[in-house]
Design an enzyme around this catalytic site. Structure first.
Site, mmCIF file in Angstrom:
data_model
loop_
_atom_site.group_PDB
_atom_site.id
_atom_site.type_symbol
_atom_site.label_atom_id
_atom_site.label_comp_id
_atom_site.label_asym_id
_atom_site.label_seq_id
_atom_site.Cartn_x
_atom_site.Cartn_y
_atom_site.Cartn_z
ATOM 1 N N SER A 140 7.113 20.167 43.008
ATOM 2 C CA SER A 140 7.440 21.580 43.332
ATOM 3 C C SER A 140 7.417 21.740 44.888
ATOM 4 C CB SER A 140 6.007 22.721 42.826
ATOM 5 O OG SER A 140 6.119 23.978 43.352
ATOM 6 N N TYR A 153 -3.009 24.575 43.794
ATOM 7 C CA TYR A 153 -1.887 24.473 42.937
ATOM 8 C C TYR A 153 -1.132 23.274 43.967
ATOM 9 C CZ TYR A 153 2.757 24.485 40.790
ATOM 10 O OH TYR A 153 4.057 24.170 40.413
#
Length: 247
Positions: A140, A153
């Site tokens: 990501s 995250y």
């Protein structure tokens, strides 16, 4: 590099993974294994892909049980060569809750990093044994630089991204291709966000980028591609200024 004839998806209910599987089936893929926790959603995903003409199997797989990965994935590779492994599992977590409840933060880290390291190494060893194949790992853009809004995250994805790059170097010259994919915010059924998110993308766009990356033999793919330039610049923004940016 040609589209794979056989595909193993780790995270079999992932919208990005299923969009990728649909795209691959339309090109060349004939056998798909969807690995994930047994659920109606996993069976529904398998049925959807079977309608497209592929032979689809479901595999009981739990990212949080690394001790089982060698046995579970070994059974898949024992069925025959796997041309592509797509590591697509992961959880976003809830930043505010995870800061209050460390156990919840640990679950994000165990799923996104520890589970992925285990499954990635098991898959890489199997691909190396058969002397061909691709390992595609969904990272990501959140892993590129820590943000106040999602650093738990983001840190798990940063670790995964670094691991994937190193694994690619370790496997260079073995016949195994490793590619890391760094999407921006992905609009899907499971994500919510403002109507307009800069550099937002879709599962279908990520699937298209994965196919193109495989054809080119890329080692890293950004979705959308402009994020490569944006993040290259943001990496060098002083922290005092970076904290004030509306990211």
């Amino acid at each position: 590099m040609r589209p794979p004839q056989s595909l193993l998806v780790l995270g079999g209910t992932s919208e990005i993974a299923l969009a990728t599987a649909r795209r691959m089936i339309a090109r060349r893929t004939r056998t798909v294994w969807l690995a994930g926790r047994p659920s109606p959603a996993l069976e529904s995903a398998a049925s959807e892909l079977r309608v497209l003409g592929a032979e689809v199997h479901t595999v009981a797989f739990d990212a949080l049980d690394p001790d089982s990965h060698k046995t579970v994935l070994g059974k898949v590779f024992a069925e025959g060569d796997v041309d592509m492994v797509l590591l697509a599992f992961g959880i976003l977590g809830d930043q505010a809750r995870d800061e209050r409840e460390p156990a919840a933060a640990v679950r994000v880290a165990r799923t996104n990093y520890i589970g992925a390291v285990s499954a990635g190494l098991v898959s890489a060893r199997a691909l190396q044994t058969q002397e061909h194949g691709s390992l595609v790992v969904l990272s990501s853009v959140a892993g590129e630089r820590a943000r106040r809004a999602d650093f738990i995250y983001g840190s798990s994805k940063a670790g995964l991204d670094t691991f994937t790059q190193g694994l690619g170097d370790a496997l260079h010259g073995t016949g195994v291709h490793v590619m890391v994919v760094r999407p921006g915010f992905v609009r899907s059924k499971l994500t919510a966000g403002p109507e307009r998110v800069p550099f937002a993308t879709t599962p279908e766009a990520v699937a298209t980028a994965i196919e193109l990356g495989l054809r080119r033999g890329s080692e890293a793919v950004w979705v959308p591609g402009t994020l490569r330039v944006v993040m290259s610049a943001l990496r060098h923004v002083p922290r005092a200024l970076f904290r004030r940016l509306p990211l």
